[in-house]
Motif scaffolding. Structure first.
Motif, PDB file in Angstrom:
ATOM      1  N   ALA A   1       0.811  -1.218   0.000  1.00 57.29           N
ATOM      2  CA  ALA A   1       0.000   0.000   0.000  1.00 57.29           C
ATOM      3  C   ALA A   1       0.847   1.271   0.000  1.00 57.29           C
ATOM      4  CB  ALA A   1      -0.946  -0.008   1.195  1.00 57.29           C
ATOM      5  N   ASP A   2       1.862   1.352   0.846  1.00 50.64           N
ATOM      6  CA  ASP A   2       2.661   2.569   0.917  1.00 50.64           C
ATOM      7  C   ASP A   2       3.342   2.857  -0.421  1.00 50.64           C
ATOM      8  OD1 ASP A   2       1.987   2.999   3.558  1.00 50.64           O
ATOM      9  OD2 ASP A   2       3.790   2.041   4.357  1.00 50.64           O
ATOM     10  N   GLN A   3       3.855   1.830  -1.065  1.00 48.44           N
ATOM     11  CA  GLN A   3       4.543   2.029  -2.342  1.00 48.44           C
ATOM     12  C   GLN A   3       3.564   2.389  -3.461  1.00 48.44           C
ATOM     13  OE1 GLN A   3       7.673  -1.004  -3.180  1.00 48.44           O
ATOM     14  NE2 GLN A   3       7.161  -1.793  -1.147  1.00 48.44           N
ATOM     15  N   VAL A   4       2.439   1.696  -3.510  1.00 51.42           N
ATOM     16  CA  VAL A   4       1.447   1.973  -4.561  1.00 51.42           C
ATOM     17  C   VAL A   4       0.901   3.381  -4.435  1.00 51.42           C
ATOM     18  CG1 VAL A   4      -0.884   1.384  -5.347  1.00 51.42           C
ATOM     19  CG2 VAL A   4       0.813  -0.414  -4.991  1.00 51.42           C
ATOM     20  N   LEU A   5       0.503   3.767  -3.232  1.00 47.30           N
ATOM     21  CA  LEU A   5      -0.082   5.098  -3.047  1.00 47.30           C
ATOM     22  C   LEU A   5       0.962   6.188  -3.259  1.00 47.30           C
ATOM     23  CD1 LEU A   5      -2.386   4.300  -0.005  1.00 47.30           C
ATOM     24  CD2 LEU A   5      -3.025   4.453  -2.416  1.00 47.30           C
ATOM     25  N   GLY A   6       2.207   5.917  -2.853  1.00 53.69           N
ATOM     26  CA  GLY A   6       3.278   6.878  -3.107  1.00 53.69           C
ATOM     27  C   GLY A   6       3.543   7.046  -4.588  1.00 53.69           C
ATOM     28  N   LEU A   7       3.531   5.957  -5.330  1.00 56.88           N
ATOM     29  CA  LEU A   7       3.738   6.046  -6.776  1.00 56.88           C
ATOM     30  C   LEU A   7       2.575   6.758  -7.445  1.00 56.88           C
ATOM     31  CD1 LEU A   7       5.502   5.322  -9.189  1.00 56.88           C
ATOM     32  CD2 LEU A   7       4.352   3.093  -9.275  1.00 56.88           C
ATOM     33  N   TRP A   8       1.356   6.466  -6.994  1.00 58.57           N
ATOM     34  CA  TRP A   8       0.194   7.109  -7.601  1.00 58.57           C
ATOM     35  C   TRP A   8       0.199   8.612  -7.363  1.00 58.57           C
ATOM     36  CZ3 TRP A   8      -2.667   7.076 -11.434  1.00 58.57           C
ATOM     37  CH2 TRP A   8      -3.896   7.735 -11.483  1.00 58.57           C
TER      38      TRP A   8
ATOM     39  N   TRP B   1      -1.184  11.061 -15.380  1.00 55.82           N
ATOM     40  CA  TRP B   1      -2.025   9.995 -15.924  1.00 55.82           C
ATOM     41  C   TRP B   1      -3.511  10.318 -15.870  1.00 55.82           C
ATOM     42  CZ3 TRP B   1      -0.023   4.421 -14.511  1.00 55.82           C
ATOM     43  CH2 TRP B   1       1.256   4.253 -15.076  1.00 55.82           C
ATOM     44  N   GLY B   2      -3.905  11.302 -15.087  1.00 60.22           N
ATOM     45  CA  GLY B   2      -5.321  11.635 -14.995  1.00 60.22           C
ATOM     46  C   GLY B   2      -6.038  10.805 -13.939  1.00 60.22           C
ATOM     47  N   ASP B   3      -7.341  10.985 -13.878  1.00 60.82           N
ATOM     48  CA  ASP B   3      -8.141  10.340 -12.838  1.00 60.82           C
ATOM     49  C   ASP B   3      -8.143   8.826 -12.978  1.00 60.82           C
ATOM     50  OD1 ASP B   3      -8.810  12.823 -11.870  1.00 60.82           O
ATOM     51  OD2 ASP B   3     -10.719  12.922 -12.952  1.00 60.82           O
ATOM     52  N   ALA B   4      -8.191   8.171 -11.837  1.00 57.69           N
ATOM     53  CA  ALA B   4      -8.340   6.720 -11.794  1.00 57.69           C
ATOM     54  C   ALA B   4      -9.819   6.359 -11.756  1.00 57.69           C
ATOM     55  CB  ALA B   4      -7.642   6.154 -10.559  1.00 57.69           C
ATOM     56  N   ARG B   5     -10.139   5.162 -12.221  1.00 55.53           N
ATOM     57  CA  ARG B   5     -11.511   4.668 -12.064  1.00 55.53           C
ATOM     58  C   ARG B   5     -11.824   4.450 -10.587  1.00 55.53           C
ATOM     59  NH1 ARG B   5     -13.902   1.987 -16.681  1.00 55.53           N
ATOM     60  NH2 ARG B   5     -12.510   1.967 -18.488  1.00 55.53           N
ATOM     61  N   SER B   6     -10.833   3.935  -9.867  1.00 55.10           N
ATOM     62  CA  SER B   6     -11.040   3.629  -8.458  1.00 55.10           C
ATOM     63  C   SER B   6      -9.690   3.545  -7.769  1.00 55.10           C
ATOM     64  CB  SER B   6     -11.780   2.293  -8.307  1.00 55.10           C
ATOM     65  OG  SER B   6     -11.904   1.920  -6.951  1.00 55.10           O
ATOM     66  N   VAL B   7      -9.616   4.081  -6.548  1.00 54.95           N
ATOM     67  CA  VAL B   7      -8.436   3.932  -5.707  1.00 54.95           C
ATOM     68  C   VAL B   7      -8.867   3.182  -4.447  1.00 54.95           C
ATOM     69  CG1 VAL B   7      -6.620   5.089  -4.402  1.00 54.95           C
ATOM     70  CG2 VAL B   7      -7.401   6.052  -6.580  1.00 54.95           C
ATOM     71  N   ARG B   8      -8.255   2.040  -4.212  1.00 53.56           N
ATOM     72  CA  ARG B   8      -8.591   1.196  -3.068  1.00 53.56           C
ATOM     73  C   ARG B   8      -7.380   1.147  -2.142  1.00 53.56           C
ATOM     74  NH1 ARG B   8     -11.978  -3.339  -6.579  1.00 53.56           N
ATOM     75  NH2 ARG B   8     -13.360  -1.782  -7.527  1.00 53.56           N
ATOM     76  N   PRO B   9      -7.339   2.038  -1.155  1.00 58.73           N
ATOM     77  CA  PRO B   9      -6.110   2.237  -0.379  1.00 58.73           C
ATOM     78  C   PRO B   9      -5.883   1.233   0.736  1.00 58.73           C
ATOM     79  CG  PRO B   9      -7.803   3.755   0.366  1.00 58.73           C
ATOM     80  CD  PRO B   9      -8.388   3.011  -0.796  1.00 58.73           C
ATOM     81  N   ASP B  10      -6.892   0.454   1.091  1.00 55.26           N
ATOM     82  CA  ASP B  10      -6.773  -0.420   2.265  1.00 55.26           C
ATOM     83  C   ASP B  10      -7.279  -1.809   1.892  1.00 55.26           C
ATOM     84  OD1 ASP B  10      -6.587  -1.600   4.720  1.00 55.26           O
ATOM     85  OD2 ASP B  10      -7.995  -0.258   5.736  1.00 55.26           O
ATOM     86  N   GLN B  11      -6.343  -2.675   1.523  1.00 53.48           N
ATOM     87  CA  GLN B  11      -6.678  -4.048   1.151  1.00 53.48           C
ATOM     88  C   GLN B  11      -5.823  -5.002   1.984  1.00 53.48           C
ATOM     89  OE1 GLN B  11      -5.835  -3.540  -3.131  1.00 53.48           O
ATOM     90  NE2 GLN B  11      -8.011  -3.930  -3.503  1.00 53.48           N
ATOM     91  N   PRO B  12      -6.378  -5.505   3.089  1.00 57.07           N
ATOM     92  CA  PRO B  12      -5.602  -6.442   3.899  1.00 57.07           C
ATOM     93  C   PRO B  12      -5.088  -7.616   3.064  1.00 57.07           C
ATOM     94  CG  PRO B  12      -7.592  -5.785   5.057  1.00 57.07           C
ATOM     95  CD  PRO B  12      -7.707  -5.244   3.661  1.00 57.07           C
ATOM     96  N   MET B  13      -3.779  -7.900   3.199  1.00 55.20           N
ATOM     97  CA  MET B  13      -3.203  -9.086   2.583  1.00 55.20           C
ATOM     98  C   MET B  13      -3.212 -10.184   3.637  1.00 55.20           C
ATOM     99  SD  MET B  13       0.473  -9.759   0.736  1.00 55.20           S
ATOM    100  CE  MET B  13       1.412  -9.781   2.260  1.00 55.20           C
ATOM    101  N   LEU B  14      -3.838 -11.296   3.301  1.00 54.66           N
ATOM    102  CA  LEU B  14      -4.059 -12.380   4.241  1.00 54.66           C
ATOM    103  C   LEU B  14      -3.285 -13.614   3.806  1.00 54.66           C
ATOM    104  CD1 LEU B  14      -7.966 -12.067   4.489  1.00 54.66           C
ATOM    105  CD2 LEU B  14      -6.246 -10.785   5.784  1.00 54.66           C
ATOM    106  N   ALA B  15      -2.921 -14.446   4.777  1.00 57.49           N
ATOM    107  CA  ALA B  15      -2.188 -15.678   4.473  1.00 57.49           C
ATOM    108  C   ALA B  15      -2.580 -16.774   5.443  1.00 57.49           C
ATOM    109  CB  ALA B  15      -0.680 -15.436   4.532  1.00 57.49           C
TER     110      ALA B  15
END
Length: 280
Positions: free
Chosen positions: A98-105, A112-126
């Motif tokens: 998340a930190d890297q993706v949001l920082g890059l965005w 690049w213009g507007d995104a269709r959707s930004v999903r900032p909080d996606q728990p990664m589970l294992a």
């Protein structure tokens, strides 16, 4: 003496081993890129940008239809953004840590213009343990899909994609999408529950590398939702994947999807990180 980045460079076949080593620093988070590299071989390193610290590969960014940063601090994100500013049309999403993706965005959004959707909080589970018998029932109907069921699996796969992403997986010819679905079935990586000729539950192993299998495309047919199908089916998927494919199973899910989180936790998953996705 401090070593500094000199900007991002295009990687190549000679960087293949170093790229896999960097993925291995966090095999759970980096399974998507590791799997693409293993599937494609050294030539696929050409889909990566990388930064070096003078001695070794320090960070990298997968830059195919999806953009996936790995091991990137602010300096690396600056370098990747500089190289990616003109590549908007090639990319359908940015995802990963998340930190890297949001920082890059943040660095790319004005280019690049507007995104269709930004999903900032996606728990990664294992999960790395087969669900205990006492943890709840497992659906004995869960099995690998067969190649002769492609026409039943296709609608389920397409419906899941459209629900999750917000647009259909193909327009016009379904040939390329059908090829992708067929390849998952042929590999034994699509698990289903069927009733008659209908797929009512589906889950795919979308990425496999370094003892990690990442699930994607988990879907229950709408008319079967709320009937207690998902949790026993996921327990069965976890058992079969751990027994026959990889010792660790991962996935990521939107934090607001509370029913899915309850299902995954009941199947033994626990949070091990946080992803984010930018859908373009």
């Amino acid at each position: 003496m401090l070593r500094t980045l000199s900007g991002a460079r295009a990687l190549g076949p000679g960087d293949f081993s170093a790229a896999l080593d960097l993925c291995a620093v966090d095999p759970l988070a980096n399974v998507f890129v590791a799997a693409r590299l293993i599937e494609g071989g050294p030539s696929y390193a050409g889909a990566l940008l990388g930064t070096d610290d003078g001695r070794r590969l320090r960070s990298m960014c997968w830059t195919s239809a999806n953009v996936v940063p790995i091991g990137a601090d602010d300096a690396a994100l600056d370098a990747f953004a500089t190289r990616l500013r003109r590549k908007r049309r090639r990319c359908s999403s940015i995802f990963g840590d998340a930190d890297q993706v949001l920082g890059l965005w943040r660095r790319l959004e004005r280019h690049w213009g507007d995104a269709r959707s930004v999903r900032p909080d996606q728990p990664m589970l294992a999960v790395s343990a087969i669900p205990a018998k006492g943890s709840g029932p497992s659906d004995a109907r869960v099995r690998r899909a067969r190649l002769d069921e492609i026409d039943q699996v296709m609608p389920a796969s397409a419906a899941m994609f459209a629900e999750e992403i917000g647009y259909p997986p193909y327009v016009g010819s379904d040939r390329e999408y059908r090829r992708m679905v067929t390849s998952l079935i042929a590999a034994g990586h699509t698990f289903v529950v069927t009733e008659g000729q209908e797929v009512i539950f589906k889950a795919d192993v979308g990425s496999l590398a370094a003892g990690v299998a990442q699930l994607q495309g988990v879907w229950v047919a709408p008319r079967h939702r709320g009937k207690g199908l998902a949790t026993p089916a996921m327990r069965a998927v976890v058992r079969q994947v751990i027994e026959t494919i990889a010792p660790t199973v991962t996935l990521y899910v939107n934090a607001y999807n509370e029913p899915a989180l309850r299902t995954y936790h009941a199947a033994g998953f626990r949070q091990v990180g946080k992803f984010a996705t930018v859908i373009l």
